[in-house]
Design an enzyme around this catalytic site. Structure first.
Site, PDB file in Angstrom:
ATOM      1  N   CYS A   2      39.833  29.590  30.980  1.00  0.00           N
ATOM      2  CA  CYS A   2      38.902  30.623  30.526  1.00  0.00           C
ATOM      3  C   CYS A   2      39.579  31.549  29.513  1.00  0.00           C
ATOM      4  CB  CYS A   2      38.453  31.462  31.710  1.00  0.00           C
ATOM      5  SG  CYS A   2      37.827  30.489  33.078  1.00  0.00           S
ATOM      6  N   ARG A  27      41.406  26.882  23.843  1.00  0.00           N
ATOM      7  CA  ARG A  27      41.877  26.884  25.227  1.00  0.00           C
ATOM      8  C   ARG A  27      41.088  25.925  26.102  1.00  0.00           C
ATOM      9  NH1 ARG A  27      44.729  31.448  27.204  1.00  0.00           N
ATOM     10  NH2 ARG A  27      43.646  31.166  29.166  1.00  0.00           N
ATOM     11  N   TRP A  74      35.823  27.949  31.890  1.00  0.00           N
ATOM     12  CA  TRP A  74      36.256  26.575  32.189  1.00  0.00           C
ATOM     13  C   TRP A  74      36.038  26.422  33.679  1.00  0.00           C
ATOM     14  CZ3 TRP A  74      40.305  23.877  34.738  1.00  0.00           C
ATOM     15  CH2 TRP A  74      40.607  22.611  34.236  1.00  0.00           C
ATOM     16  N   ASN A 100      39.127  35.949  34.515  1.00  0.00           N
ATOM     17  CA  ASN A 100      39.945  34.731  34.454  1.00  0.00           C
ATOM     18  C   ASN A 100      40.755  34.662  35.736  1.00  0.00           C
ATOM     19  OD1 ASN A 100      39.138  34.194  31.896  1.00  0.00           O
ATOM     20  ND2 ASN A 100      41.158  34.412  30.933  1.00  0.00           N
ATOM     21  N   GLY A 101      40.935  33.466  36.263  1.00  0.00           N
ATOM     22  CA  GLY A 101      41.734  33.323  37.483  1.00  0.00           C
ATOM     23  C   GLY A 101      40.880  32.773  38.607  1.00  0.00           C
ATOM     24  N   GLU A 488      56.978  11.534  26.214  1.00  0.00           N
ATOM     25  CA  GLU A 488      56.216  12.520  25.456  1.00  0.00           C
ATOM     26  C   GLU A 488      55.178  11.830  24.559  1.00  0.00           C
ATOM     27  OE1 GLU A 488      55.445  15.409  25.510  1.00  0.00           O
ATOM     28  OE2 GLU A 488      54.797  15.953  23.511  1.00  0.00           O
ATOM     29  N   LYS A 492      51.115  12.312  24.723  1.00  0.00           N
ATOM     30  CA  LYS A 492      50.330  12.735  23.549  1.00  0.00           C
ATOM     31  C   LYS A 492      49.173  11.785  23.311  1.00  0.00           C
ATOM     32  CE  LYS A 492      51.408  15.693  22.988  1.00  0.00           C
ATOM     33  NZ  LYS A 492      52.213  16.796  23.413  1.00  0.00           N
ATOM     34  N   GLU A 495      46.408  12.143  25.977  1.00  0.00           N
ATOM     35  CA  GLU A 495      45.681  13.407  25.858  1.00  0.00           C
ATOM     36  C   GLU A 495      44.593  13.369  24.804  1.00  0.00           C
ATOM     37  OE1 GLU A 495      47.892  17.451  26.323  1.00  0.00           O
ATOM     38  OE2 GLU A 495      49.171  16.118  25.164  1.00  0.00           O
ATOM     39  N   HIS A 511      61.906  -5.004  36.064  1.00  0.00           N
ATOM     40  CA  HIS A 511      61.723  -4.648  37.484  1.00  0.00           C
ATOM     41  C   HIS A 511      60.252  -4.446  37.819  1.00  0.00           C
ATOM     42  CE1 HIS A 511      66.032  -4.348  38.002  1.00  0.00           C
ATOM     43  NE2 HIS A 511      66.057  -3.751  36.809  1.00  0.00           N
ATOM     44  N   LYS A 608      44.480  24.654  26.962  1.00  0.00           N
ATOM     45  CA  LYS A 608      45.763  24.921  26.310  1.00  0.00           C
ATOM     46  C   LYS A 608      46.763  25.523  27.277  1.00  0.00           C
ATOM     47  CE  LYS A 608      48.751  25.190  23.015  1.00  0.00           C
ATOM     48  NZ  LYS A 608      49.478  23.931  22.756  1.00  0.00           N
TER      49      LYS A 608
HETATM   50  O1  M6R Z   1      52.362  26.469  28.019  1.00  0.00           O
HETATM   51  P1  M6R Z   1      53.232  25.472  28.678  1.00  0.00           P
HETATM   52  O2  M6R Z   1      54.324  24.970  27.816  1.00  0.00           O
HETATM   53  O3  M6R Z   1      53.756  25.943  30.019  1.00  0.00           O
HETATM   54  O4  M6R Z   1      52.276  24.234  29.006  1.00  0.00           O
HETATM   55  C1  M6R Z   1      52.749  23.149  29.750  1.00  0.00           C
HETATM   56  C2  M6R Z   1      51.773  21.993  29.669  1.00  0.00           C
HETATM   57  O5  M6R Z   1      50.530  22.372  30.187  1.00  0.00           O
HETATM   58  C3  M6R Z   1      51.580  21.490  28.236  1.00  0.00           C
HETATM   59  O6  M6R Z   1      52.784  21.134  27.647  1.00  0.00           O
HETATM   60  C4  M6R Z   1      50.625  20.284  28.235  1.00  0.00           C
HETATM   61  O7  M6R Z   1      51.223  19.188  28.839  1.00  0.00           O
HETATM   62  C5  M6R Z   1      50.211  19.981  26.788  1.00  0.00           C
HETATM   63  N1  M6R Z   1      48.807  19.769  26.735  1.00  0.00           N
HETATM   64  C6  M6R Z   1      50.884  18.810  26.232  1.00  0.00           C
HETATM   65  O8  M6R Z   1      50.438  18.459  24.960  1.00  0.00           O
END
Ligand code: M6R
Length: 613
Positions: A2, A27, A74, A100-101, A488, A492, A495, A511, A608
Site C-alpha cells: 500500500c 509499489r 494492496w 498501511n500495515g 539473481e 529477475k 518476476e 545430481h 516494491k
Molecule cells: O527493499 P529490499 O531490498 O529489502 O527488498 C528485498 C526484496 O523484496 C527485493 O529484492 C525483491 O526480491 C525484488 N523484487 C527483486 O527484484
C-alpha cells in the site's frame, strides 16, 4: 504494498494527492482512494484498478479542499473492491483514515466495537481504526483543541501489529494527524504547506526537506506548524533532514520503462556507490562505521541477512569476505533467520541488506540480532529508512530512487558496497595479500567504464530474447559467484516474464536437474571464473548433448562449442564479476518481458517494498 499520500496547505489537495499516488504506482496496488475535507464535510472517493480510474468518479474535479489523505491498496484483508479500499470512515462519517500495515487484533477490536454499537461495511482490518478513534472521541468530554489528538493516541495504543495512518476529522478542518509503528511514513515540509507519504518519491517534486517518523510517534500537522509527540502525548523534537535525491531521478527520462532506465544507470550508480570510499593507493574509507582491528579480530562469524535480490547480493560477496577476513560468513533469508533461533552473540557481526530499508522480515531479523548482543550494520538505499534507524551503523548505497519492482541498480550497488566493506575489513585485519586487495580495488575503479561497455552491446541479448520468449522453462547454470548470479538472473526472469525458471550450481546438474533437460530447452550458462572454466564448459556440453539451446555469458576466451549465443563481457577480478555478468541477464529478462507484452515495471502480484510479513 500500500501507498500513502497526504497534503495540508493552501492549494487544492486533490490533484496533489492523485499525482503522489501515481508516483507510488510502482509499489503495486489494486485500488485507490482519496478523502478531502471542505466546509466541515469529508468527501470520500475510491475506485478499483488504476489510480487514473479515480478521475472517472463523479465530482472528483469539484473537490476543492486544501487538506486531504490518499491511498493505494494492496489487498491483505478482503478482496480488491471499492468497499475494501481506503480511506475508511467511521459510522458517523466524522473521521477518515488511510492505513498501511496489518492490525493483528482487528477481529477482537471489531467484536468490541460491534458490542458498542458500531457496524462495518468492509472486510478490512483498517475499518476498525476510524471507529475506534470515534469511540474514544465520543467518550472524551473535554472539547479542547487536543480532543482529536487524544482520540487517535488512545486508539493507537489498542492496535497490535503495524501501521502508518493518516486521519482527518470534520470537526478539525485545519488539522491532520498521522502516526506510525513498523510501517514507513515521512513528512515533507514546505512553506505554508506540508506533505505526507509512505515513500519519498511520491512528494520529492514538492520538497526535499523531510521529517522521518519513528515508531510510536504521533504528529499534529497544520499547514504552518508541526507538533511531534510520543505515544503518551509528551512533546518531542525532530530534526529536519534534507534528501539530496534529484526529482528527475524518479522520472523515466525518455526510457520506455523505469527498469530499462535503471539498468542503463548502472555505470553511474556504481560510480556513486564507490564515491570517495575508494581512491587509488589509499586504504578504503569507512569512517562512518570505523570498526577497530580488535573488534574485527574478536568476531567469529558474520551474517548477511536480506530478502530476494538483496539476499543474492549477499551471496555474491560472501566468498570475498571469507577470503579477505578468514571469518565464516552465513548468508540468510531474513524470514528464515528471524524464526530459526540463529546462533548470535557479541562475537557476531550481522549485516542487513535492503534497498528500501523497510522490508518487514529484514527489519525484524535486525531487531532480533540486537537483542542477542551482536553489532549490526544496515546497507540501504533509502536515507533514514527503518533499518538504518535500528542498526548500530549504516552504509548507504547511493543508487538513487529505484522505482521498477524488479531490482537492478540496487543489486549492483549492493554488491559494490559489500565488496568495498570486505576490502575495508581485509585492510584493517591485515591478514590477506596486499596485491590481491590492490587488484580488486583497481578493478572496482574500472567497473563503471566496463559496465558502460556491456550496456553498449545489447543487440545480441535482445535477439536471443526474441528467440526464446515463448519458452515455458529456462535454466541458469554457474559455479562459484556465477552460481549466485544465476540465482539473481532466474529471479529477475520469473518476476517480470512469468516464465518458470531454475538456477543450479552447475556441479549439481548430475545430481538430479539434468533429468529436466530435453531437446530444445533453453539453458543460460555464466562462465567468468578462470579457475572454473573447464568444469563449467563440461556441464554446458552435457546439456547441449541433450539438445539444449544455450546462451553463454562469459569473459573467457571460449572455443566455439556449439553455443547458440555467446555474450562477451569485459574481464575483471572474479570476486567482483557479478557486477558485470548480471547486466546482460537483467536485459535478457527485460526484453523477454517486453516481447511478451507485459508490464515490466509493475509485475503481477509483486510490490516494491514488502512491509508486511
Ligand atoms: O527493499 P529490499 O531490498 O529489502 O527488498 C528485498 C526484496 O523484496 C527485493 O529484492 C525483491 O526480491 C525484488 N523484487 C527483486 O527484484
Amino acid at each position: 504494498m500500500c501507498g500513502i499520500v497526504g497534503y495540508i496547505g493552501t492549494k487544492k489537495a486533490c490533484p496533489i494527492l492523485i499525482d503522489g499516488l501515481m508516483r507510488l504506482e510502482y509499489r503495486g496496488y489494486d485500488s485507490a482512494g482519496i478523502s478531502t475535507l471542505e466546509d466541515n464535510y469529508i468527501s470520500n472517493m475510491k475506485n478499483v484498478g488504476r489510480v487514473k480510474n479515480l478521475y472517472d468518479l463523479d465530482g472528483i474535479n469539484n473537490l476543492n479542499g486544501t487538506i486531504g489523505i490518499a491511498h493505494t491498496r494492496w489487498a491483505t484483508h478482503g478482496k480488491p473492491s471499492k468497499e475494501n479500499s481506503h480511506p475508511h470512515m467511521d459510522n458517523s462519517k466524522m473521521f477518515s483514515v488511510v492505513h498501511n500495515g496489518i492490525i493483528e487484533n482487528y477481529q477482537e477490536l471489531k467484536l468490541f466495537l460491534e458490542k458498542a454499537g458500531y457496524s462495518f461495511l468492509s472486510q478490512t482490518d483498517t475499518e476498525t481504526i476510524p471507529n475506534l478513534i470515534h469511540y474514544y472521541y465520543s467518550k472524551d468530554t473535554n472539547n479542547d483543541d487536543k480532543r482529536f489528538l487524544r482520540a487517535v493516541s488512545s486508539a493507537c495504543k489498542d492496535l497490535n501489529g503495524s501501521y502508518a495512518i493518516e486521519v482527518i476529522c470534520k470537526d478539525y478542518p485545519d488539522l491532520m494527524i498521522v502516526a506510525r509503528k513498523d510501517s514507513p511514513l515521512v513528512i515533507g515540509s514546505g512553506i505554508n504547506e506540508n506533505y505526507i507519504a509512505s515513500d519519498i518519491p511520491a512528494i520529492l517534486s514538492y520538497t526535499k526537506n523531510f521529517y522521518l517518523l519513528d515508531d510510536n510517534e504521533i504528529v499534529e500537522l497544520y499547514k504552518n506548524k508541526i507538533n511531534f509527540y510520543d505515544i503518551n502525548l509528551s512533546k518531542i523534537d525532530k530534526d529536519l533532514k534534507s534528501i539530496d535525491w534529484d526529482a528527475a531521478l524518479s522520472e523515466k527520462n525518455g526510457y520506455e520503462d523505469y527498469m530499462l532506465k535503471e539498468i542503463f544507470e548502472q555505470a553511474h550508480t556504481v560510480r556513486e556507490t564507490i564515491g570517495s570510499r575508494l581512491v587509488a593507493n589509499t586504504p578504503v574509507n569507512f569512517d562512518d562505521i570505523n570498526l577497530s582491528k580488535d573488534y574485527l579480530e574478536s568476531i567469529n562469524q558474520i551474517y548477511l541477512v536480506a530478502c530476494g535480490t538483496a539476499m543474492h547480493a549477499g551471496l555474491a560477496v560472501k566468498p570475498l569476505i571469507e577470503k579477505l577476513c578468514k571469518i565464516p560468513v552465513t548468508v540468510d533469508i531474513a524470514s528464515e533467520f528471524r524464526y530459526r533461533n540463529p546462533l548470535i552473540d557479541n562475537k557476531t557481526l550481522c549485516i542487513y541488506i535492503s534497498q528500501s530499508g523497510e522490508t518487514a522480515d529484514t527489519l525484524a531479523a535486525l531487531k532480533l540480532a540486537k537483542t542477542c548482543g551482536a553489532k549490526t550494520i544496515a546497507i540501504s538505499n533509502v536515507i533514514g529508512s527503518s533499518i538504518t534507524r535500528e542498526a548500530d551503523f549504516t552504509v548507504y548505497t547511493h543508487a538513487g530512487p529505484e522505482i521498477a519492482v524488479a531490482s537492478t541498480k540496487a543489486y549492483t550497488s549492493q554488491v559494490t558496497i559489500l565488496s568495498l566493506l570486505a576490502l575495508y575489513f581485509g585492510e584493517v585485519l591485515g591478514i590477506s595479500s596486499k596485491d590481491e586487495i590492490e587488484d580488486i580495488k583497481n578493478e572496482l575503479l574500472l567497473l563503471p567504464e566496463k559496465i558502460q561497455t556491456v550496456l553498449e552491446n545489447i543487440e545480441d541479448i535482445k535477439e536471443f530474447a526474441k528467440k526464446v520468449y515463448t519458452e515455458k522453462d529456462i535454466f541458469f547454470l554457474g559455479r562459484g559467484v556465477d552460481y549466485t548470479v544465476s540465482l539473481e538472473a532466474s529471479l529477475k526472469l520469473k518476476e517480470i516474464s512469468y516464465i518458470h525458471s531454475e538456477a543450479y550450481a552447475a556441479g549439481e546438474l548430475k545430481h538430479g536437474p539434468i533429468a529436466l533437460i530435453e531437446n530444445g530447452i533453453t539453458v543460460v550458462g555464466i562462465i567468468t571464473d578462470h579457475n572454473l572454466v573447464s568444469k563449467s564448459v563440461s556441464n554446458i556440453q552435457e546439456v547441449i548433448t541433450r539438445g539444449a539451446k544455450t546462451l553463454i555469458i562469459t569473459n573467457q576466451d571460449l572455443e566455439n562449442k556449439n553455443y547458440d549465443m555467446v555474450i562477451n563481457i569485459p574481464k575483471t577480478n572474479p570476486f567482483i564479476s557479478p557486477i558485470l555478468s548480471v547486466i546482460p541477464l537483467q536485459l535478457f529478462a527485460y526484453y523477454i518481458s517486453k516481447e511478451k507484452g507485459l508490464d515490466v515495471d509493475k509485475p503481477r502480484n509483486l510490490a516494491k517494498s514488502v512491509t508486511v510479513e
